[in-house]
Design an enzyme around this catalytic site. Structure first.
Site, PDB file in Angstrom:
ATOM      1  N   ASP A   1      -4.950   9.094  11.289  1.00 39.74           N
ATOM      2  CA  ASP A   1      -3.775   8.480  11.585  1.00 39.74           C
ATOM      3  C   ASP A   1      -3.025   8.739  12.697  1.00 39.74           C
ATOM      4  OD1 ASP A   1      -3.140   6.652   9.181  1.00 39.74           O
ATOM      5  OD2 ASP A   1      -3.277   8.649   7.987  1.00 39.74           O
TER       6      ASP A   1
ATOM      7  N   GLU B   1       0.736  -1.253  -0.052  1.00 40.74           N
ATOM      8  CA  GLU B   1      -0.097   0.029  -0.190  1.00 40.74           C
ATOM      9  C   GLU B   1       0.956   1.118  -0.085  1.00 40.74           C
ATOM     10  OE1 GLU B   1      -2.723   0.016   3.145  1.00 40.74           O
ATOM     11  OE2 GLU B   1      -4.018  -1.153   2.272  1.00 40.74           O
TER      12      GLU B   1
END
Length: 279
Positions: free
Chosen positions: A64, A53
């Site tokens: 995040d 990814e």
């Protein structure tokens, strides 16, 4: 999706292998820097990663935790832009032979030139698809249409609190895989997991879709990866790889990240009976 690119077909074939979950490794494009990032992705595949990814660096990665936020900031400080994302995907896909999926925030897609151009350029770079975790499925129609026209997959993020109607909509929009977070937290979560609850959630997902279920967020150790292996088709790790790469001394950081890939790969290869399901 009726016609897919060879890269998208390769991802489908990989995740259809139910002998063990596939291991995905995440890294933002341009981190630790553009050249080192390419070499790091190649090293991940040499030591156990089945797919990659590649993150689109973003200034406000709200989903995040601190490690991936720092990696985004470092990539941006060194000039990483969308062109680096496509170059990273092209070089990683052509030199490793494994499927590569982009991971992007929706604002980055809009700032670039919209979903149609983003999907087309990803397909030309050899990406198998792209996941946009902050794009609600209710607003994803333009993106889904663009990606399907380009022949790439549209993995969908399934919130743990989603009801059955929401899961049904996610399943309809998804291709490639459905993403089941192991924890309802930002990336990098290192606390305890309610594994029976995650098992139940993945079972619910499978009542709505035959697509593979890929897990991440909170699968912070190889031991946990082994424990979730019986009910996932893939596991993606990011923060455990980025932490050592944030160290000042790059060679030591790369060694630490590669060792993490090896350990997670080994855990997913170990028979499920060795990993008791515990909360």
């Amino acid at each position: 999706m009726t016609t897919v690119t060879p890269a998208a077909a390769s991802l489908t074939a990989l995740l259809a292998n139910r002998r063990r979950p596939a291991l995905g490794a995440f890294l933002p494009a341009g981190f630790p820097n553009w050249t080192a990032g390419i070499e790091t992705l190649r090293a991940f595949t040499r030591h156990g990663a089945d797919f990659l990814e590649v993150g689109v660096p973003h200034r406000t990665p709200t989903l995040d935790g601190p490690d991936i936020c720092a990696a985004h900031a470092q990539a941006l400080s060194q000039g990483a832009r969308m062109a680096h994302v496509f170059s990273t995907i092209r070089l990683a896909a052509s030199s490793t032979g494994v499927p590569v999926v982009a991971m992007s925030y929706w604002a980055s897609v809009l700032d670039f030139d919209g979903p149609a151009r983003f999907a087309q350029d990803l397909a030309q770079a050899g990406a198998a698809g792209a996941m946009i975790p902050d794009l609600p499925v209710s607003a994803s129609g333009e993106w889904i249409d663009a990606a399907r026209a380009a022949g790439i997959h549209t993995p969908q993020f399934a919130p743990r609190d989603a009801d059955d109607d929401h899961l049904a909509a996610i399943a309809e929009a998804a291709s490639g895989w459905i993403y089941a977070p192991a924890a309802s937290a930002p990336t990098g979560y290192q606390g305890e997991l309610d594994l029976p609850a995650l098992s139940d959630f993945t079972a619910r997902l499978r009542t709505h879709s035959h697509l593979p279920v890929v897990g991440g967020i909170g699968i912070s150790t190889p031991q946990l990866a082994g424990q979730v292996a019986p009910f996932l088709d893939g596991v993606v790790i990011g923060s455990p790889l980025i932490r050592p790469l944030l160290q000042e001394h790059a060679p030591a950081g790369l060694d630490g990240a590669v060792e993490q890939v090896r350990a997670f790969a080994h855990a997913l290869h170990t028979p499920a009976s060795s990993h008791p399901l515990t909360a």
